[in-house]
Design a protein around this motif. Sequence first.
Motif, PDB file in Angstrom:
ATOM      1  N   LEU A  74      -0.878  -3.826  -7.588  1.00  0.00           N
ATOM      2  CA  LEU A  74      -2.027  -3.930  -8.484  1.00  0.00           C
ATOM      3  C   LEU A  74      -2.475  -5.385  -8.634  1.00  0.00           C
ATOM      4  O   LEU A  74      -3.678  -5.680  -8.646  1.00  0.00           O
ATOM      5  CB  LEU A  74      -1.666  -3.330  -9.847  1.00  0.00           C
ATOM      6  N   VAL A  75      -1.513  -6.291  -8.726  1.00  0.00           N
ATOM      7  CA  VAL A  75      -1.836  -7.722  -8.816  1.00  0.00           C
ATOM      8  C   VAL A  75      -2.597  -8.169  -7.566  1.00  0.00           C
ATOM      9  O   VAL A  75      -3.618  -8.860  -7.648  1.00  0.00           O
ATOM     10  CB  VAL A  75      -0.562  -8.571  -8.974  1.00  0.00           C
ATOM     11  N   ARG A  76      -2.080  -7.779  -6.411  1.00  0.00           N
ATOM     12  CA  ARG A  76      -2.707  -8.177  -5.153  1.00  0.00           C
ATOM     13  C   ARG A  76      -4.120  -7.594  -5.041  1.00  0.00           C
ATOM     14  O   ARG A  76      -5.057  -8.284  -4.596  1.00  0.00           O
ATOM     15  CB  ARG A  76      -1.844  -7.721  -3.978  1.00  0.00           C
ATOM     16  N   ALA A 134       0.823  -1.219   0.000  1.00  0.00           N
ATOM     17  CA  ALA A 134       0.000   0.000   0.000  1.00  0.00           C
ATOM     18  C   ALA A 134       0.853   1.263   0.000  1.00  0.00           C
ATOM     19  O   ALA A 134       0.360   2.357  -0.309  1.00  0.00           O
ATOM     20  CB  ALA A 134      -0.934   0.004   1.206  1.00  0.00           C
ATOM     21  N   GLN A 135       2.165   1.107   0.333  1.00  0.00           N
ATOM     22  CA  GLN A 135       3.082   2.257   0.332  1.00  0.00           C
ATOM     23  C   GLN A 135       3.827   2.397  -0.991  1.00  0.00           C
ATOM     24  O   GLN A 135       4.723   3.243  -1.115  1.00  0.00           O
ATOM     25  CB  GLN A 135       4.104   2.078   1.469  1.00  0.00           C
ATOM     26  N   ALA A 136       3.491   1.602  -1.971  1.00  0.00           N
ATOM     27  CA  ALA A 136       4.200   1.636  -3.257  1.00  0.00           C
ATOM     28  C   ALA A 136       3.987   2.957  -3.986  1.00  0.00           C
ATOM     29  O   ALA A 136       3.050   3.710  -3.705  1.00  0.00           O
ATOM     30  CB  ALA A 136       3.730   0.470  -4.123  1.00  0.00           C
ATOM     31  N   ARG A 152       7.147  -3.193  -7.289  1.00  0.00           N
ATOM     32  CA  ARG A 152       6.276  -3.105  -6.105  1.00  0.00           C
ATOM     33  C   ARG A 152       4.919  -2.532  -6.469  1.00  0.00           C
ATOM     34  O   ARG A 152       3.880  -3.000  -5.991  1.00  0.00           O
ATOM     35  CB  ARG A 152       6.946  -2.259  -5.019  1.00  0.00           C
ATOM     36  N   ALA A 153       4.892  -1.519  -7.316  1.00  0.00           N
ATOM     37  CA  ALA A 153       3.618  -0.914  -7.727  1.00  0.00           C
ATOM     38  C   ALA A 153       2.779  -1.926  -8.497  1.00  0.00           C
ATOM     39  O   ALA A 153       1.556  -2.037  -8.288  1.00  0.00           O
ATOM     40  CB  ALA A 153       3.873   0.325  -8.571  1.00  0.00           C
ATOM     41  N   ILE A 194       5.466  -7.845 -14.914  1.00  0.00           N
ATOM     42  CA  ILE A 194       5.094  -7.447 -13.558  1.00  0.00           C
ATOM     43  C   ILE A 194       6.314  -7.458 -12.644  1.00  0.00           C
ATOM     44  O   ILE A 194       6.577  -6.499 -11.914  1.00  0.00           O
ATOM     45  CB  ILE A 194       3.978  -8.368 -13.022  1.00  0.00           C
ATOM     46  N   ILE A 195       7.070  -8.538 -12.686  1.00  0.00           N
ATOM     47  CA  ILE A 195       8.307  -8.594 -11.903  1.00  0.00           C
ATOM     48  C   ILE A 195       9.432  -8.114 -12.824  1.00  0.00           C
ATOM     49  O   ILE A 195       9.910  -8.846 -13.697  1.00  0.00           O
ATOM     50  CB  ILE A 195       8.583 -10.020 -11.406  1.00  0.00           C
TER      51      ILE A 195
END
Length: 616
Positions: free
Chosen positions: A592-594, A513-515, A587-588, A577-578
Motif C-alpha cells: 500500500l505504501v509503494r 503485488a502478491q501480498a 508486506r500488505a 507499517i513495519i
Amino acid sequence: MNLVETIRENLIAGIIADKSLNLAREDCERISLDAAPSNFNNDLATNAALILAQSAKQAPLKLGERIQAILQKNPYIDNCSLVKPGFINIEISLNARLAVLVAILQQKHKYGCQKLAQKKIVNIEFVSANPTGPLHIGHTRGAVVGDVLANILEKRGYKVLREYYVNDRGEQMSLLAKSLHWRYCQLFEKKAAEKNNAIPQGFYPGDYLIVCAQALKARDGEKWLQKNSEVWSKPILEFARAYMMQQISNDLQKLGVDFRGNFVSENALLQSGKIENLIKILQQKGVAKLGRMPPPKAARGKEKTQEIQKTKQNATNANEAEREHLLLQTKRFGDNENRVLRTADDKITYFTSDIAYHVDKIKRGAELLIDIFGADHSGHAQRLQAALLACHYSNEVPAHTLKVVSCQIVRLMESGKPMKMSKRGGAFLDLNTLIDRVGKDAVRFLMLTRKSDAPLDFDLDAAVAKSHDNPVFYVQYAHARCHSVLKMAQKTQQEQKGGDEIKSNAYSDDSLAQADFSKLEQKTERALIRDLALFPRTLGNATKNLEPHRLVFALIALAAALHAWWNEGNKDRSRRIIYSEDEATTRARLALVRAAQIVLAIGLQICGVDAPNEMN
C-alpha cells in the motif's frame, strides 16, 4: 485499471438495461461516483437516484432502491446503503481493493493513462503576454494552469501542442520602443537625468527597461543618440521585442514551462498575408460588411466627475462610430454586437489578427482549441466563438471546438496582508523574483489550489513553510515518507536475513503485488486505497472539465490519508507499517505504501513539481 469508472459504467449499463425505467445514456451523464462522506463507514457514494428521479418520474428514495439492487450485482461491491435524500453509499470488495493495488504496482507510471483509438490533436494557447515587460503573478497563474492542463491531456492520450501567441504589433510595441529609447538616452545623459528623471507621460515605467537599455548600449554604443525616430524606431523595437521575449522565455523555463519553440508572432502572421486573405473570404461570403458601430453607451453608476472626464473621449468615440468600418457580422452567430475587422482609416484590429490566428491553428491540424484567458479577457470568449462560427459558415475552416479557461486575479499576501501591486506604476513582483523567493514547486502547486475561475490568494509565508500549512510541502513530505518506510523495510529485512544474503527483489513491486491484501482492514487503510482508486477518475474529470486544480485537490487528500494512516502507528504499535510480529501484514502494508508513492509521484510529475525522496 480505472475501478471507479468501471463501477460507474456498469451502473449506467444496468440502469439503461432496466427498460421499466425508460432512461437513456444522456440521462445518466451527470451521475457521479466520488468518495463517501467521512462520517459514513463506506468507500464511495453516488448521486444517481437524485440525478435521475425527475427523468424516471420517481421519488429519489424509491428509485434509489432500484439502483441499489443494480449495484449489489457488481462483483466489485460488497455492500451499499441508501440514505436520505437519495445518496447511495458503497463499500468496495476485497477483490476490488486487490485489483487497484495490483494495477498500480504493475502499471507504475502508466497508472491513470488512457489509450485513445486515435490521438486527438489539441492546441492549447496560454500566457500570450504582451512582450512589453516581465511576466507578473497574473501571467504566472495562466502559465501553470495551461502547462498542467497540457500534461493532464497528454497523460490521457491526447497529442498536445503548447503555443504562445506574441502580440508584437500595434501601439503597445511602438510605446515600448519609445520607452526603451528614452532609457537608453538617459544612460548617456547622467546630469540631465539627475535634474529631471521624471518618466514621460504614458511611457512604460519599470526598471527592467534600464537593464534592457544597458544591453542595447553594450551592443550599439552611441549609435541611436541624436537620431530622429524614423531612424531608430524599427531597430530599437526589434531589439526590445527580442530582448523581452528572451526574458519571458527564460522565466518560463525557470518555472518549468516549455513551449518547445512554439511562439507565434502576430506581426509575422500579418506579413504572411493570412489576415488579408481571411478578410477577403469573409467579405466574399457576405459575413463581413461595411457598417457603422453604435455610439458608446453612457456610463452607469459612475461618479459625476468621472463622467465629465470621459466626455471628451466619448465624443471622439461617437465621431468614430459615425464612420464606416468593415464589420464581421458576429451578431448572427451569437455575439451581442458586430465587431470591427478593419477601421475606417484602414487599420486591422487586434480581434482580426486573433481570428486569423485561430483559423491558422485549425488549418495546421488542431481538432480542439483551448485558450487560457486572463481575468481581463473574460468578454473575449463569446466574440471569438462567434467569429469562428462565421469562419465555418464561410467554409474557411471545418467544424471545430474552442474551449476557454478563465484565470481570475491573484493577490499576493505577506504577513496576513495583501501586497500593493501596480504594473502601470512599475511596482510589481515579477515571476523570476517570485521563484527566487519561494521556489518553482511552491509557485506551481499553490497556483492550482483553487479553481482557475476563482480569485486566488498566494500566501508568500505559507509557500516557504515546512508544515501542513504549505500544501506542496505536505504532499512532497508524503512521498518522502513513503520512500523512507520502504528503505527502512529493506534495511530491517537485510539485518534479519544476515546482510548480504538478502535478495534485492524481496520487496519489489512484483513481489508486493502478491501480498495478502485481506490484511488491510483498518479504516485508514481502506480510505487510502479508495483515494488511489479515485485517481484515474480524477484525471478523467480534470480532462473533461479542463480543471487541473482537481489533481492538486486529489493529491492533498491522498497525502492526508497517508499521514493519517501513519499516525495510527504512533498510537498503536500493532498498526505500524513495519510490524515485526506479522510478516504478511507488513508486506500488505508495504504494498500500500509503494502504491501510494507511485501515485503521488505521478501526480507531482503532472503538476511539474519534484517528488523528493528526502525532505530537508
